[in-house]
Design a protein around this motif. Structure first.
Motif, PDB file in Angstrom:
ATOM      1  N   VAL A  38      -2.296   8.253   1.843  1.00 28.08           N
ATOM      2  CA  VAL A  38      -2.781   9.282   0.918  1.00 28.08           C
ATOM      3  C   VAL A  38      -2.500  10.676   1.473  1.00 28.08           C
ATOM      4  CG1 VAL A  38      -4.854  10.273  -0.112  1.00 28.08           C
ATOM      5  CG2 VAL A  38      -4.528   7.819  -0.130  1.00 28.08           C
ATOM      6  N   TYR A  39      -2.739  10.839   2.806  1.00 28.78           N
ATOM      7  CA  TYR A  39      -2.521  12.150   3.403  1.00 28.78           C
ATOM      8  C   TYR A  39      -1.037  12.470   3.490  1.00 28.78           C
ATOM      9  CZ  TYR A  39      -7.441  11.879   4.626  1.00 28.78           C
ATOM     10  OH  TYR A  39      -8.795  11.770   4.570  1.00 28.78           O
ATOM     11  N   ILE A  61       0.849  -1.196   0.000  1.00 31.74           N
ATOM     12  CA  ILE A  61       0.000   0.000   0.000  1.00 31.74           C
ATOM     13  C   ILE A  61       0.885   1.246   0.000  1.00 31.74           C
ATOM     14  CG2 ILE A  61      -1.717   1.320   1.279  1.00 31.74           C
ATOM     15  CD1 ILE A  61      -2.709  -1.251   2.495  1.00 31.74           C
ATOM     16  N   TYR A  91      -7.778  -1.314   7.010  1.00 31.19           N
ATOM     17  CA  TYR A  91      -7.172  -1.100   5.697  1.00 31.19           C
ATOM     18  C   TYR A  91      -7.376   0.343   5.234  1.00 31.19           C
ATOM     19  CZ  TYR A  91      -7.112  -1.153   0.598  1.00 31.19           C
ATOM     20  OH  TYR A  91      -6.912  -0.840  -0.708  1.00 31.19           O
ATOM     21  N   VAL A  92      -8.612   0.846   5.395  1.00 32.52           N
ATOM     22  CA  VAL A  92      -8.899   2.210   4.948  1.00 32.52           C
ATOM     23  C   VAL A  92      -8.079   3.218   5.752  1.00 32.52           C
ATOM     24  CG1 VAL A  92     -10.696   3.980   4.893  1.00 32.52           C
ATOM     25  CG2 VAL A  92     -11.195   1.720   4.047  1.00 32.52           C
ATOM     26  N   MET A 146      -4.564   3.088   4.487  1.00 33.68           N
ATOM     27  CA  MET A 146      -4.403   3.656   3.153  1.00 33.68           C
ATOM     28  C   MET A 146      -4.555   5.173   3.170  1.00 33.68           C
ATOM     29  SD  MET A 146      -6.235   2.728  -0.309  1.00 33.68           S
ATOM     30  CE  MET A 146      -7.329   4.032   0.124  1.00 33.68           C
ATOM     31  N   LEU A 147      -5.494   5.667   3.960  1.00 32.14           N
ATOM     32  CA  LEU A 147      -5.681   7.117   4.010  1.00 32.14           C
ATOM     33  C   LEU A 147      -4.496   7.801   4.662  1.00 32.14           C
ATOM     34  CD1 LEU A 147      -9.444   7.666   4.630  1.00 32.14           C
ATOM     35  CD2 LEU A 147      -8.101   7.989   2.591  1.00 32.14           C
TER      36      LEU A 147
END
Lengths: 102, 253
Positions: B243-244, B74, B235-236, B239-240
């Motif tokens: 992303v951030y 990821i 997981y979210v 992943m975020l």
């Protein structure tokens, strides 16, 4: 020169292996995760807008204009969050074909 | 009876050990107990898995390897090379949330992640880290994420507040999603399960039959869904975080 060349080839090979292995790990629930994300991103932006507007109102006595305008801004920010997430997801699918990650 | 059917009772924090330091209440609660159990489980499992390392991994080792390479995948996917130093952080976040969610799936066990104090702190920590890393890497140029390039000045007056609200909404969204999903899921489970004794009390044998035939399959389904959500939320969150972090590490987008 040759070191650079080797690095490039290693990176390419690694990317190929990654692309092969990725779908195995990412199979379950990608769309559901995306859905959770969009929903709470939208709601959170509206909440922040309200909090910000309320704060400005109590600080400067602008009531009700701070709350009204910041609520609208929060709404727009929420839509922007959702659109950004969606367009990124679309891009990922367009770039790498089905089952690719973001 | 009331405790047995009250769906909110499972979220009560109770003190196991009274501690008071300098006027602050830092008692050891059941929430803290399950955090400790979760962390010990993760550390214990990984220590066990890596104790007898082989070139050809055995089952436990390959489980740990899949777990690690899932997270590393990821991070590499989202952040590419500059994200490498953050793999341990994202791995810890994912593992903690995942194990806390999974421990919460046991009946009568406490779900640490169903409290916004825990998830909110993790979210604020993540965003704080993004800001600190961004300021360290880019200096004041980090604030360019609030000023999209190629936008006329007049529009910037509207776009910049929107970008700022959007940025501020991230920790709230991050913390609220995990907390709300775990809370909601466990309440739903308890409410559905509570139908069976209620039906049995109201209708006797017929109620028990209906509870068994109609409600029980539903509970099994919802439980399965909750397991999926437990994994998905971890997981979210992981992943975020990546992303951030991209805002702090990556080039302008």
């Amino acid at each position: 020169m040759s070191q650079n060349d080797l690095d490039k080839r290693i990176a390419e090979a690694q990317a190929k292996i990654d692309a092969q292995e990725r779908p195995k790990y990412m199979a379950a629930g990608k769309g559901m995760g995306l859905g959770f994300r969009m929903a709470s991103d939208f709601a959170a932006a509206v909440i922040v807008g309200v909090a910000l507007g309320w704060g400005l109102d109590t600080l400067f006595g602008w009531s009700p204009w701070g709350l009204l305008s910041c609520l609208m801004l929060g709404f727009v920010a929420g839509v922007r969050n959702v659109v950004a997430t969606a367009s990124k997801a679309n891009q990922a699918v367009d770039n790498k074909g089905e089952g690719a990650g973001e | 009876m009331r405790i047995a059917t009250d769906p909110m009772h499972q979220f009560q924090v109770s003190k196991l050990l009274d501690l008071n330091v300098g006027g602050y209440d830092i008692s050891f609660t059941n929430s803290a107990l399950f955090m400790v159990i979760g962390v010990l489980l993760v550390i214990g499992f990984l220590a066990f898995a890596t104790s007898k390392m082989g070139t050809v991994p055995n089952r436990v080792q390959s489980l740990a390897e899949i777990w690690y390479s899932f997270i590393a995948g990821i991070v590499k996917d989202v952040n590419h090379a500059p994200g490498k130093p953050f793999i341990p952080l994202v791995f810890s976040l994912f593992s903690f949330i995942f194990i806390a969610n999974m421990l919460g799936m046991f009946p009568y066990w406490f779900t640490t992640t169903s409290h916004i104090a825990v998830t909110g702190f993790m979210a604020i920590f993540t965003i704080g880290l993004v800001i600190v890393v961004g300021l360290m890497k880019k200096g004041l140029g980090f604030f360019k994420i609030f000023v999209p390039s190629g936008v006329p000045f007049v529009l910037l007056l509207i776009v910049t507040p929107i970008e700022i609200i959007s940025f501020l909404s991230r920790p709230i969204s991050l913390g609220m999603r995990l907390f709300a999903n775990m809370l909601g899921g466990h309440v739903a489970l308890k409410v559905f399960a509570g139908f069976i004794p209620s039906l049995a009390l109201a209708l006797g044998g017929l109620g028990m039959l209906m509870g068994g035939l109609l409600v029980m399959p539903l509970i099994v389904g919802v439980t399965a869904l909750e397991f999926l959500v437990s994994f998905l939320q971890a997981y979210v969150f992981a992943m975020l975080t990546c992303v951030y972090l991209n805002d702090a590490l990556g080039e302008a987008h």
